[in-house]
Design a protein around this motif. Structure first.
Motif, mmCIF file in Angstrom:
data_model
loop_
_atom_site.group_PDB
_atom_site.id
_atom_site.type_symbol
_atom_site.label_atom_id
_atom_site.label_comp_id
_atom_site.label_asym_id
_atom_site.label_seq_id
_atom_site.Cartn_x
_atom_site.Cartn_y
_atom_site.Cartn_z
ATOM 1 N N ARG A 80 0.763 -1.219 0.137
ATOM 2 C CA ARG A 80 0.043 0.046 0.095
ATOM 3 C C ARG A 80 0.818 1.053 -0.011
ATOM 4 O O ARG A 80 1.724 1.377 0.949
ATOM 5 C CB ARG A 80 -0.907 0.040 1.295
ATOM 6 N N ASP A 81 0.633 1.894 -1.066
ATOM 7 C CA ASP A 81 1.400 3.405 -1.041
ATOM 8 C C ASP A 81 2.879 3.075 -0.854
ATOM 9 O O ASP A 81 3.596 3.903 -0.317
ATOM 10 C CB ASP A 81 0.990 4.204 -0.076
ATOM 11 N N SER A 112 -9.550 -4.310 -2.624
ATOM 12 C CA SER A 112 -9.366 -2.815 -2.253
ATOM 13 C C SER A 112 -8.295 -2.780 -1.129
ATOM 14 O O SER A 112 -7.348 -2.122 -0.831
ATOM 15 C CB SER A 112 -10.659 -1.929 -2.178
ATOM 16 N N ASP A 113 -8.796 -3.652 0.110
ATOM 17 C CA ASP A 113 -8.135 -3.521 1.318
ATOM 18 C C ASP A 113 -6.620 -4.197 1.280
ATOM 19 O O ASP A 113 -5.951 -3.908 2.015
ATOM 20 C CB ASP A 113 -8.901 -3.923 2.309
ATOM 21 N N TYR A 114 -6.594 -5.238 0.498
ATOM 22 C CA TYR A 114 -5.380 -5.938 0.481
ATOM 23 C C TYR A 114 -4.822 -5.986 -1.151
ATOM 24 O O TYR A 114 -4.565 -7.046 -1.531
ATOM 25 C CB TYR A 114 -5.368 -7.426 1.049
ATOM 26 N N PRO A 115 -4.495 -5.210 -1.544
ATOM 27 C CA PRO A 115 -3.728 -5.006 -3.034
ATOM 28 C C PRO A 115 -2.699 -5.639 -3.023
ATOM 29 O O PRO A 115 -1.654 -5.493 -2.225
ATOM 30 C CB PRO A 115 -3.590 -3.334 -3.286
#
Length: 518
Positions: free
Chosen positions: A272-273, A297-300
């Motif tokens: 993430r990011d 979405s929560d765990y890309p």
């Protein structure tokens, strides 16, 4: 079915690799198609039979004998498959099915009919064949044969194991084209562009670092995810685990982003990011056949590439690491894909300082790769080394024990251990992990004896043990877990030492374990 059952029994009691290879070669030479192909698939882990749960098998047995007597028998034997194979009513006349009949019958049965179909097959078998049949249905051979060993047993001077590995993932059980080729026929004409390439693995570095030449090696981080191979060609896209399991369905976000033509070796992570998330976040994605929008979405998912094995149809594995690395860097980063950076160093002392900070950086440790090495399948000696971070350690109290499987079915070899928790009613133990490795055969006998002399309650095959023994547990990491009562889960726990000398009151607390969470 009987020849296959005999093979499993002999393999289970043959400890050496060469002895197992001899047994496999004799079986494949003497057994006709398609039975030998189904046996090969079962041993190599590629036989996709509908799974029959332990509760179904237990229910079938309890219809045929007193449930309490069966429970007591299972507790004594320790293994469900072995217990059922011994206690199942013997048929008046034996008519064991062929392995092909077993496989095709179970594949054709509906889920509701499967228990009755299995019962009819068991009714035709003797004890040894029944054991083999139950192992097939539950998916646990446990005879010490890996996919690589099964492939090696097929190989000879004309048919090298490297070629068999190359063809393997383009063929389906019961492998008729493979056996035809092995017996002098044409090589299977298959599209290998999307096939899994057997991975190159590393040896533990242990104390060898001072003897290695720093100038001859590259170093990179060992990321805390799972090793994968991403393959994309004009014919399709695949994501494989290190054992060749296709997990493409679980990671559609990765598959959709693979708009290139190459085969990459790398680490699957959640990012993430630009920041790598803890391994626990990746676990939310593993094993799922359907992935919802919120999970995506929560765990890309993200692949961090280590190596480039093929590019635009050109096989690069014979090139030295330096040239493959240059090709990988030229390939560059893409959507949901970047390159694992190399770590510059001149001396091992410099690199050791980096390794010492691996845990704080949420890394598993370091990888050392000799600059002149080709990409070789398996675990070749002296080419790649893994220099893992030091494990975490905790003193825990033995709480429960369960019999093992196979050769350990007569021993209590699976141990659940706990840590202290403060409650309004005083200190109590709560389970924090389970271990079944790290001890010698002699220590196993001592632990088994302790369990038998100190068990207090019985929960099916599990024995509660009087809190009286401290185990020093080593583990790679610890993380928060909503699945466990304690709220924590250890990664790869093993018994480092049996603390016969230490009072249980001095064992660690759950708070201390939680403080170790990264």
């Amino acid at each position: 079915m009987t020849p296959f059952a005999d093979l499993l029994e002999k393999l289970a009691f043959t400890p050496g690799r060469n002895g197992k290879l001899t047994l496999l070669r004799r079986y494949f030479a003497a057994t006709p198609d398609p039975d030998r192909g189904w046996a090969l698939a079962a041993l190599a882990g590629t036989l996709d039979l509908p799974h029959v749960t332990s509760s179904v098998i237990k229910g079938l047995m309890e219809e045929r004998m007193d449930p309490v007597l069966f429970s007591l028998s299972r507790s004594y034997v320790g293994d469900l498959a072995e217990t059922v194979s011994l206690l199942w009513p013997e048929p008046e006349t034996y008519d064991p099915p062929s392995l092909d009949e077993v496989v095709t019958t179970l594949l054709a049965a509906s889920r509701s009919d499967r228990p009755a179909v299995l019962a009819r097959l068991l009714d035709r078998c003797g004890a040894s064949a029944r054991l083999a049949l139950i192992k097939l249905c539950t998916g646990g051979m446990r005879v010490g044969v890996s996919t690589r060993m099964a492939q090696t047993a097929l190989a000879d001077d004309t048919h090298p194991v490297e070629t068999i590995e190359k063809l393997w993932f383009a063929l389906e059980p019961p492998y008729p084209e493979l056996f035809t080729w092995l017996e002098g026929g044409p090589e299977p004409d298959v599209d290998l562009s999307l096939a899994y390439r057997p991975m190159m693995l590393a040896q533990p570095v242990e104390d060898r670092v001072p003897t290695l030449d720093p100038a001859a090696h590259a170093a990179e981080w060992k990321w805390d995810g799972i090793r994968v191979q991403a393959v994309a060609t004009p014919q399709g896209r695949r994501l494989y685990t290190r054992t060749g399991e296709d997990i493409s369905e679980s990671f559609p976000d990765i598959i959709d982003a693979m708009d290139w033509y190459a085969c990459l070796d790398g680490e699957l992570l959640v990012v993430r990011d630009g920041e790598v998330a803890p391994f626990a976040h990746l676990q939310k994605r593993l094993g799922r056949k359907r992935v919802g929008k919120k999970t995506l979405s929560d765990y890309p998912a993200h692949v961090r590439a280590y190596d480039l094995l093929d590019h635009a149809g050109e096989d690069l594995r014979a090139l030295p690491f330096t040239k493959r690395r240059a090709r990988l860097e030229a390939f560059g980063s893409r959507e949901r894909l970047d390159i694992s950076p190399l770590i510059p160093f001149d001396t091992w002392a410099e690199l050791e300082a980096q390794r010492d900070g691996a845990r704080e950086a949420a890394m598993e440790g370091l990888m050392l790769k000799r600059l002149d090495t080709a990409y070789v399948a398996g675990r070749p000696v002296g080419m790649w080394w893994k220099w893992k971070r030091d494990p975490l350690e905790a003193d825990c109290v033995l709480m429960y024990a369960q019999r093992g499987h196979g050769k350990r079915s007569s021993y209590y070899s699976d141990y659940t251990f706990g840590a202290w928790v403060e409650t309004p009613n005083g200190r109590v133990l709560t389970p924090v992990g389970k271990a079944y490795s790290g001890f010698t055969d002699k220590e196993l006998e001592e632990l088994d004896r302790f369990v038998r002399n100190n068990f207090t309650e019985r929960f099916g095959p599990v024995r509660a043990v009087k809190p009286a023994l401290v185990l020093e547990i080593a583990f790679d990491a610890i993380q928060e877990s909503t699945r466990h009562k304690s709220g924590v889960a250890m990664r790869f726990p093993r018994i480092k030492r049996i603390r016969w000398d230490k009072p249980i009151e001095e064992a660690d607390t759950l708070d201390r374990l939680k403080a170790m969470i990264a």
